[in-house]
Design a protein around this motif. Structure first.
Motif, mmCIF file in Angstrom:
data_model
loop_
_atom_site.group_PDB
_atom_site.id
_atom_site.type_symbol
_atom_site.label_atom_id
_atom_site.label_comp_id
_atom_site.label_asym_id
_atom_site.label_seq_id
_atom_site.Cartn_x
_atom_site.Cartn_y
_atom_site.Cartn_z
ATOM 1 N N ALA A 279 8.309 7.047 5.889
ATOM 2 C CA ALA A 279 7.030 6.423 5.038
ATOM 3 C C ALA A 279 6.915 5.420 4.343
ATOM 4 C CB ALA A 279 6.476 7.475 4.289
ATOM 5 N N THR A 280 8.626 5.410 4.070
ATOM 6 C CA THR A 280 8.854 4.184 3.141
ATOM 7 C C THR A 280 8.849 3.237 3.748
ATOM 8 O OG1 THR A 280 9.930 4.873 1.255
ATOM 9 C CG2 THR A 280 10.484 3.259 0.789
ATOM 10 N N THR B 32 1.104 -1.266 0.117
ATOM 11 C CA THR B 32 -0.120 0.278 0.115
ATOM 12 C C THR B 32 0.838 1.309 0.153
ATOM 13 O OG1 THR B 32 -1.025 -1.256 2.052
ATOM 14 C CG2 THR B 32 -2.083 0.859 1.106
ATOM 15 N N LEU B 33 0.967 1.992 -1.482
ATOM 16 C CA LEU B 33 1.616 3.315 -1.537
ATOM 17 C C LEU B 33 0.910 4.276 -0.387
ATOM 18 C CD1 LEU B 33 3.516 3.415 -4.607
ATOM 19 C CD2 LEU B 33 4.337 2.507 -2.174
ATOM 20 N N PRO B 34 1.654 4.871 0.214
ATOM 21 C CA PRO B 34 1.011 6.333 0.214
ATOM 22 C C PRO B 34 0.292 7.591 -0.533
ATOM 23 C CG PRO B 34 3.310 6.620 1.229
ATOM 24 C CD PRO B 34 3.275 5.398 0.541
ATOM 25 N N ALA C 38 7.293 8.900 -1.026
ATOM 26 C CA ALA C 38 7.455 8.712 0.589
ATOM 27 C C ALA C 38 8.494 9.335 0.755
ATOM 28 C CB ALA C 38 6.452 7.435 0.405
ATOM 29 N N ALA D 72 8.132 4.532 -4.786
ATOM 30 C CA ALA D 72 7.271 5.280 -3.529
ATOM 31 C C ALA D 72 7.982 6.087 -3.052
ATOM 32 C CB ALA D 72 7.669 3.910 -2.264
ATOM 33 N N TRP E 64 7.876 1.903 6.414
ATOM 34 C CA TRP E 64 6.465 1.590 7.708
ATOM 35 C C TRP E 64 5.804 1.253 6.222
ATOM 36 C CZ3 TRP E 64 5.740 1.064 11.898
ATOM 37 C CH2 TRP E 64 4.579 0.540 12.663
ATOM 38 N N TYR E 65 5.159 1.280 5.058
ATOM 39 C CA TYR E 65 4.318 1.113 4.323
ATOM 40 C C TYR E 65 4.487 0.318 3.199
ATOM 41 C CZ TYR E 65 1.350 5.117 5.703
ATOM 42 O OH TYR E 65 0.768 5.541 6.535
#
Lengths: 315, 281
Positions: free
Chosen positions: B185-186, A12-14, B181, B176, B188-189
């Motif tokens: 964020a990279t 799941t990419l933000p 990201a 990403a 984590w996601y």
């Protein structure tokens, strides 16, 4: 091993967000990476390298209970090399190390070969062989101390079965106690070697087996002449692994023999800890610790050389 | 061909028997009263199995001056293991990620230095570490033990994650990045969901290593924060007169139980972890 090529849908990419126009340039993602590495860098620099250096410095002083910095050169090393208990410990390390490494490697490889041939029950046998690995060396030492106890353990039980002259009292004999360490050690760690060899055997190209079948080579010859030489890197890692383990051996000897009778089954790791914690011989203990470090450096530098020169692409 | 299979399974079964026999004798001894141990044979099954020794090992055995069994130290071990586990896996995974997926100057130098740290015997830096813990006021406390476990666990966990993250395709990271990201964020996601199996492996192995530790527990704990392995060794070593073997064996099983259960339930993940990063003795 790990499958990194999972479908991207699993990720799941933000949602994309345009970076604010006025974002300050010194803050970039790689700054964050640098910050994330600070704890590791500090721990490595301080707790490993500075502390090793500190131990080396202490080993050149007269420190006993507390560190004092009156340098005496290599005096502590002279004392160490004149110390009979140290040499007993080193000799024991050589005996135990050889038996443990050879025993583990040999038995582990045989078990892996058997499992490689077994069509059924593989996971059951693998679970059993690796079970002791999950236990502490203290647990292993305590179990075997009980089994090797001549009046209640195996010796007594075999005598009860009718062999009244049966003798297996190594654990109480100064000239034999060191051998019992290898028995318990191999029991505990043989599963590790088996697992590593089995992984190696499973990694062998199936086409090799097809080719040998076409050529009509008997199975055992395939193993001795083709497969075993191919597994040389696995043998190498097993050797490095077991050497590092054997040099640090502390728990097992404490729980199994307590280094006894007397100091007959003492090991360098126990010598060092004993001198630092109990005997208030900090300088001497530090000198012993540095000698341990030198021994391990001799074994692992070839390994590190290989490992660091060619970064592995597979996990 | 038939007899070959027979010999194969005969060999495997005898090896399995040899591995299991010590554990079986341990269990059967723990269920016997002392008279039966003294007069009977090791091989004999308990006539009238009793859990008395287990109860005593848990809450009544004397270790040094106090006679409260292993329950307190058993709890200590959990209080030491749980934070150590999360902190060391957290820090190790982040370090492995930063080292493998980001261009940081001297990343290889740091990784090499850490890898060497993996092989430094704890005895070599034991005394300086004692001094550090004393200076921080953490010597003999659970937080102190947590800290030393994080320090000594870091190289192993980092190695495990760094090797895994290196196999993640660079395009994924780039994508990403384009989506905006950043570093965390990279992680984590993208990286975390990919590496869940590695996380499980790291957790299982760190749990085993930290629970089974003896040297660090012996050196850095006080009577109040002693882990169960140290208590077991004291229990077995400190009895005067006749040893209570049923008690010793029950205490041994109790000490081994958590890691054995983790091993039995984690099965393949444990094996995978061993193969991926067995380097930590």
């Amino acid at each position: 091993m790990m499958n990194a090529q999972q479908p991207p849908s699993a990720v799941t990419l933000p949602r994309a967000e345009a970076p604010p126009a006025g974002r300050r340039r010194w803050w970039s993602a790689s700054t964050a990476a640098k910050i994330a590495l600070v704890p590791a860098a500090v721990i490595t620099a301080v707790c490993f390298y500075a502390f090793v250096g500190w131990t080396v410095v202490i080993s050149m002083t007269r420190s006993r209970l507390l560190p004092v910095y009156n340098f005496v050169g290599l005096d502590q090393y002279r004392r160490l090399f004149a110390n009979e208990r140290w040499w007993t410990a080193m000799e024991n390390l050589a005996i135990h190390g050889t038996l443990f490494i050879v025993g583990c490697t040999l038995l582990g490889y045989v078990l892996a070969l058997l499992l490689d041939r077994a069509t059924r029950g593989e996971s059951f046998f693998r679970t059993v062989f690796m079970l002791p690995l999950s236990m502490s060396f203290i647990v292993t030492g305590t179990i075997w101390q009980w089994l090797l106890n001549p009046t209640l353990g195996i010796q007594d039980a075999v005598r009860d079965l009718g062999w009244t002259e049966f003798v297996f009292n190594w654990i109480v004999r100064p000239d034999r106690a060191i051998y019992t360490l290898a028995i318990a050690g191999v029991w505990q760690q043989v599963g590790l070697c088996m697992a590593l060899f089995l992984a190696g055997l499973r990694g062998i190209d199936p086409n090799i087996w097809k080719a040998t079948r076409v050529d009509g080579i008997p199975t055992w010859r395939v193993y001795t002449d083709i497969i075993t030489p191919m597994l040389r890197p696995v043998f190498f890692s097993v050797f490095v692994l077991l050497s590092a383990m054997v040099l640090k051996s502390f728990d097992l000897v404490v729980a199994l023999t307590g280094g006894g009778p007397g100091f007959s089954s003492d090991l360098p790791a126990r010598f060092v800890v004993d001198h630092i914690l109990n005997r208030q011989e900090l300088g001497l203990g530090a000198a012993g610790a540095f000698m341990m470090l030198c021994t391990i450096a001799a074994v692992i530098s070839p390994y590190l050389y290989v490992e660091l020169r060619s970064p592995r692409k597979e996990a | 061909m038939r007899y070959q299979r027979f010999i194969l399974y005969l060999l495997l079964s005898s090896a399995a028997l040899a591995m299991l026999a010590p554990l079986f004798f341990m269990l059967s001894t723990s269920l016997k009263p002392m008279d039966e141990i003294r007069d009977g044979s090791l091989f004999a099954l308990p006539h009238a199995p009793t859990l008395a020794a287990w109860g005593k090992a848990w809450s009544g055995a004397c270790i040094g001056a106090s006679c409260e069994g292993l329950s307190g130290q058993f709890a200590n071990s959990f209080w030491i293991v749980l934070p150590s586990l999360f902190l060391s896996v957290g820090l190790g995974s982040l370090t492995g990620y930063a080292l493998s997926s980001w261009r940081v100057p001297h990343a290889n130098l740091l990784f090499g230095a850490l890898l060497i740290g993996l092989f430094i015997p704890p005895q070599v830096t034991l005394y300086p570490m004692i001094v550090l813990m004393r200076e921080l006021g953490l010597y003999g406390s659970v937080p102190g033990l947590v800290l030393v476990h994080v320090v000594w666990g870091l190289p192993f966990v980092t190695l495990l994650f760094r090797n895994f993250f290196q196999t993640v395709p660079g395009d994924l990271l780039k994508a990403a990045r384009i989506d905006g990201a950043g570093f965390l964020a990279t992680f984590w996601y993208v990286m975390l969901p990919l590496s869940l199996p590695v996380f499980a492996v790291a957790m299982i192995l760190q749990f085993t290593y930290i629970w089974n530790d003896f040297l660090l527990g012996l050196t850095f704990s006080s009577p109040e924060s002693q882990p169960v392995t140290v208590a077991l060794n004291n229990l077995v070593g400190s009895q005067f007169g006749e040893q209570e073997y049923n008690l010793n064996m029950a205490a041994t099983i109790l000490t081994a139980l958590p890691t054995v259960l983790v091993y039995l339930f984690s099965g393949r993940l444990f094996v995978r972890g061993i193969a991926a990063g067995a380097v930590k003795g």
